[in-house]
Scaffold this motif. Structure first.
Motif, PDB file in Angstrom:
ATOM      1  N   MET A  65     -13.016  14.669  14.425  1.00  0.00           N
ATOM      2  CA  MET A  65     -14.274  14.300  15.063  1.00  0.00           C
ATOM      3  C   MET A  65     -14.122  14.176  16.578  1.00  0.00           C
ATOM      4  O   MET A  65     -13.106  13.666  17.073  1.00  0.00           O
ATOM      5  CB  MET A  65     -14.755  12.964  14.476  1.00  0.00           C
ATOM      6  CG  MET A  65     -16.057  12.447  15.037  1.00  0.00           C
ATOM      7  SD  MET A  65     -16.458  10.787  14.419  1.00  0.00           S
ATOM      8  CE  MET A  65     -16.696  11.085  12.675  1.00  0.00           C
ATOM      9  N   GLN A  66     -15.121  14.650  17.314  1.00  0.00           N
ATOM     10  CA  GLN A  66     -15.188  14.395  18.753  1.00  0.00           C
ATOM     11  C   GLN A  66     -15.754  12.987  18.926  1.00  0.00           C
ATOM     12  O   GLN A  66     -16.952  12.765  18.825  1.00  0.00           O
ATOM     13  CB  GLN A  66     -16.070  15.435  19.442  1.00  0.00           C
ATOM     14  CG  GLN A  66     -15.537  16.847  19.356  1.00  0.00           C
ATOM     15  CD  GLN A  66     -16.419  17.834  20.086  1.00  0.00           C
ATOM     16  OE1 GLN A  66     -16.937  17.536  21.163  1.00  0.00           O
ATOM     17  NE2 GLN A  66     -16.616  19.010  19.502  1.00  0.00           N
ATOM     18  N   ILE A  67     -14.878  12.048  19.164  1.00  0.00           N
ATOM     19  CA  ILE A  67     -15.196  10.626  19.085  1.00  0.00           C
ATOM     20  C   ILE A  67     -16.108  10.174  20.217  1.00  0.00           C
ATOM     21  O   ILE A  67     -15.889  10.486  21.385  1.00  0.00           O
ATOM     22  CB  ILE A  67     -13.898   9.795  19.098  1.00  0.00           C
ATOM     23  CG1 ILE A  67     -13.034  10.116  17.877  1.00  0.00           C
ATOM     24  CG2 ILE A  67     -14.214   8.309  19.168  1.00  0.00           C
ATOM     25  CD1 ILE A  67     -13.616   9.655  16.567  1.00  0.00           C
ATOM     26  N   GLU A  68     -17.162   9.421  19.850  1.00  0.00           N
ATOM     27  CA  GLU A  68     -18.012   8.730  20.823  1.00  0.00           C
ATOM     28  C   GLU A  68     -17.796   7.220  20.756  1.00  0.00           C
ATOM     29  O   GLU A  68     -17.959   6.526  21.755  1.00  0.00           O
ATOM     30  CB  GLU A  68     -19.485   9.048  20.547  1.00  0.00           C
ATOM     31  CG  GLU A  68     -19.832  10.526  20.689  1.00  0.00           C
ATOM     32  CD  GLU A  68     -21.268  10.816  20.287  1.00  0.00           C
ATOM     33  OE1 GLU A  68     -22.012   9.853  20.015  1.00  0.00           O
ATOM     34  OE2 GLU A  68     -21.637  11.999  20.241  1.00  0.00           O
ATOM     35  N   ARG A  69     -17.484   6.750  19.573  1.00  0.00           N
ATOM     36  CA  ARG A  69     -17.228   5.322  19.364  1.00  0.00           C
ATOM     37  C   ARG A  69     -16.236   5.196  18.215  1.00  0.00           C
ATOM     38  O   ARG A  69     -16.353   5.890  17.189  1.00  0.00           O
ATOM     39  CB  ARG A  69     -18.519   4.571  19.049  1.00  0.00           C
ATOM     40  CG  ARG A  69     -18.327   3.118  18.588  1.00  0.00           C
ATOM     41  CD  ARG A  69     -19.665   2.388  18.618  1.00  0.00           C
ATOM     42  NE  ARG A  69     -19.690   1.171  17.821  1.00  0.00           N
ATOM     43  CZ  ARG A  69     -19.142   0.012  18.167  1.00  0.00           C
ATOM     44  NH1 ARG A  69     -18.478  -0.103  19.305  1.00  0.00           N
ATOM     45  NH2 ARG A  69     -19.234  -1.041  17.377  1.00  0.00           N
ATOM     46  N   ARG A  70     -15.256   4.302  18.385  1.00  0.00           N
ATOM     47  CA  ARG A  70     -14.232   4.132  17.348  1.00  0.00           C
ATOM     48  C   ARG A  70     -13.626   2.744  17.506  1.00  0.00           C
ATOM     49  O   ARG A  70     -12.998   2.431  18.515  1.00  0.00           O
ATOM     50  CB  ARG A  70     -13.152   5.192  17.516  1.00  0.00           C
ATOM     51  CG  ARG A  70     -11.970   5.060  16.555  1.00  0.00           C
ATOM     52  CD  ARG A  70     -10.945   6.112  16.904  1.00  0.00           C
ATOM     53  NE  ARG A  70      -9.832   6.104  15.994  1.00  0.00           N
ATOM     54  CZ  ARG A  70      -8.564   5.914  16.357  1.00  0.00           C
ATOM     55  NH1 ARG A  70      -8.261   5.685  17.627  1.00  0.00           N
ATOM     56  NH2 ARG A  70      -7.600   5.946  15.458  1.00  0.00           N
ATOM     57  N   VAL A  71     -13.846   1.903  16.497  1.00  0.00           N
ATOM     58  CA  VAL A  71     -13.324   0.539  16.550  1.00  0.00           C
ATOM     59  C   VAL A  71     -12.671   0.192  15.213  1.00  0.00           C
ATOM     60  O   VAL A  71     -13.044   0.724  14.167  1.00  0.00           O
ATOM     61  CB  VAL A  71     -14.424  -0.499  16.869  1.00  0.00           C
ATOM     62  CG1 VAL A  71     -14.969  -0.292  18.272  1.00  0.00           C
ATOM     63  CG2 VAL A  71     -15.551  -0.441  15.847  1.00  0.00           C
TER      64      VAL A  71
END
Length: 363
Positions: free
Chosen positions: A99-105
């Motif tokens: 995935m082309q990450i925009e948000r990752r927590v």
């Protein structure tokens, strides 16, 4: 499903015209454009796409405008349109690890490979109304910056998997079922359960997920990871003999780490709950993953004694289109039914009065 009733055509036609008038609103205010809705009400559009089970931001924005912002009505419209579309095939499983990450927590590890990426989120806002929202003037924002970075982020749950501390994520070789093509017969396999949950009503699933945390289900959850971003959609082309990318879609994926369970020689390990939905919708993905884990009770020899663990209860009531049809049809004409009930009630009351009079006469 009850969606229409015939009769009173003149009144219905005028009701439609009045609806169009109210939808337009004050003529001195510019009309909403689809680009405005898709761009500035994107979370509402994402919910319509997710629960309408059709990925098309422009169509979803059109449904939001037509429904005057009633999202369940918009979902109904999009789902109905979806049934008219031809089916060309099935996509390959999404490679969410790319995935082309925009948000990752992650709530399980502070330091994770690739780092925590906060992205666009309400999590750290003060939940106070911003006075600037009262202004219709354009707000000057800095120019957008495209950050070139790592596109592939390993999943946080892989850290636990490498140590054998969580149940393995083994892909199935069996062709998944299709909820939209085959009638549901209980019990259902997990693939069909996940399909139903993915397009189920967010509020209903949120309440069920909350109930599992309050003791009505065996979860004891930790968010292994929530990630939002773009993934490529690939379809196999038989004539070519290989897969072709047909575009990218934005999704939200959640891996929930739940209480451990002993499994034979492998020993105690954490268990998983999984959620994936269209667009940015982490509340829905988290709720879905909690309910998914609760519904896996039989796999872990757990007692099913909570609503969230009852497969038939959850899947038969989570669909907001079906629920809307059954609830809202009550406002359509039921004159004959009611008159029958009314006649029966009057008969019962007369019989009751006759019995009372006969009893008084006997005394």
């Amino acid at each position: 499903m009850y969606v229409a009733v015939k009769g009173g055509e003149a009144a219905i036609d005028k009701a439609h015209k009045l609806l169009a008038d109210r939808r337009r609103g004050d003529r001195d205010v510019p009309a909403l454009t689809l680009d405005q809705i898709a761009g500035q009400l994107s979370l509402a559009v994402d919910r319509v796409m997710a629960e309408g089970s059709l990925y098309d931001p422009q169509l979803a924005a059109m449904c939001v405008r037509q429904s005057r912002g009633d999202l369940i009505e918009a979902i109904f419209l999009l789902r109905a349109y979806r049934t008219t579309l031809p089916r060309f095939g099935y996509s390959r499983p999404l490679a969410t690890e790319s995935m082309q990450i925009e948000r990752r927590v992650s709530a399980t590890y502070k330091d994770i490979p690739g780092g925590q990426l906060l992205g666009p989120t309400f999590d750290y806002t003060h939940r106070l109304i911003d006075p600037e929202m009262a202004s219709d003037e354009a707000v000057e924002l800095p120019a957008r910056r495209v950050v070139e970075g790592e596109k592939s982020y390993p999943r946080v749950t892989d850290i636990l998997d490498d140590e054998g501390l969580i149940e393995p994520d083994v892909p199935s070789d069996r062709e998944p079922g299709d909820l939209t093509r085959d009638p549901t017969a209980f019990p259902v396999d997990r693939d069909r359960r996940l399909q139903a949950l993915s397009r189920g009503d967010e509020g209903f699933l949120l309440s069920l997920a909350y109930s599992t945390q309050r003791g009505y289900g065996r979860t004891h959850p930790f968010v292994g990871e929530v990630r939002i971003g773009l993934v490529e959609l690939e379809i196999d082309i038989p004539e070519l003999g290989f897969a072709v990318s047909v575009g990218s879609i934005r999704i939200t994926e959640c891996q929930m780490v739940s209480q451990f369970k002993g499994q034979g020689e492998a020993g105690p390990r954490f268990t998983r709950g999984y959620g994936l939905v269209f667009g940015q919708s982490e509340r829905k993905a988290m709720a879905m993953s909690l309910v998914d884990r609760a519904l896996r009770a039989d796999e872990f020899d757990e007692q099913r004694n909570a609503p969230a663990q009852d497969e038939e209860f959850v899947l038969a009531h989570c669909d907001n289109v079906e629920a809307t049809g059954f609830v809202e049809h009550l406002k359509l004409p039921h004159y004959v039914d009611f008159q029958a009930e009314l006649g029966l009630l009057r008969l019962l009351r007369r019989e009751n009065e006759d019995t009372a009079r006969n009893k008084e006469a006997a005394e």
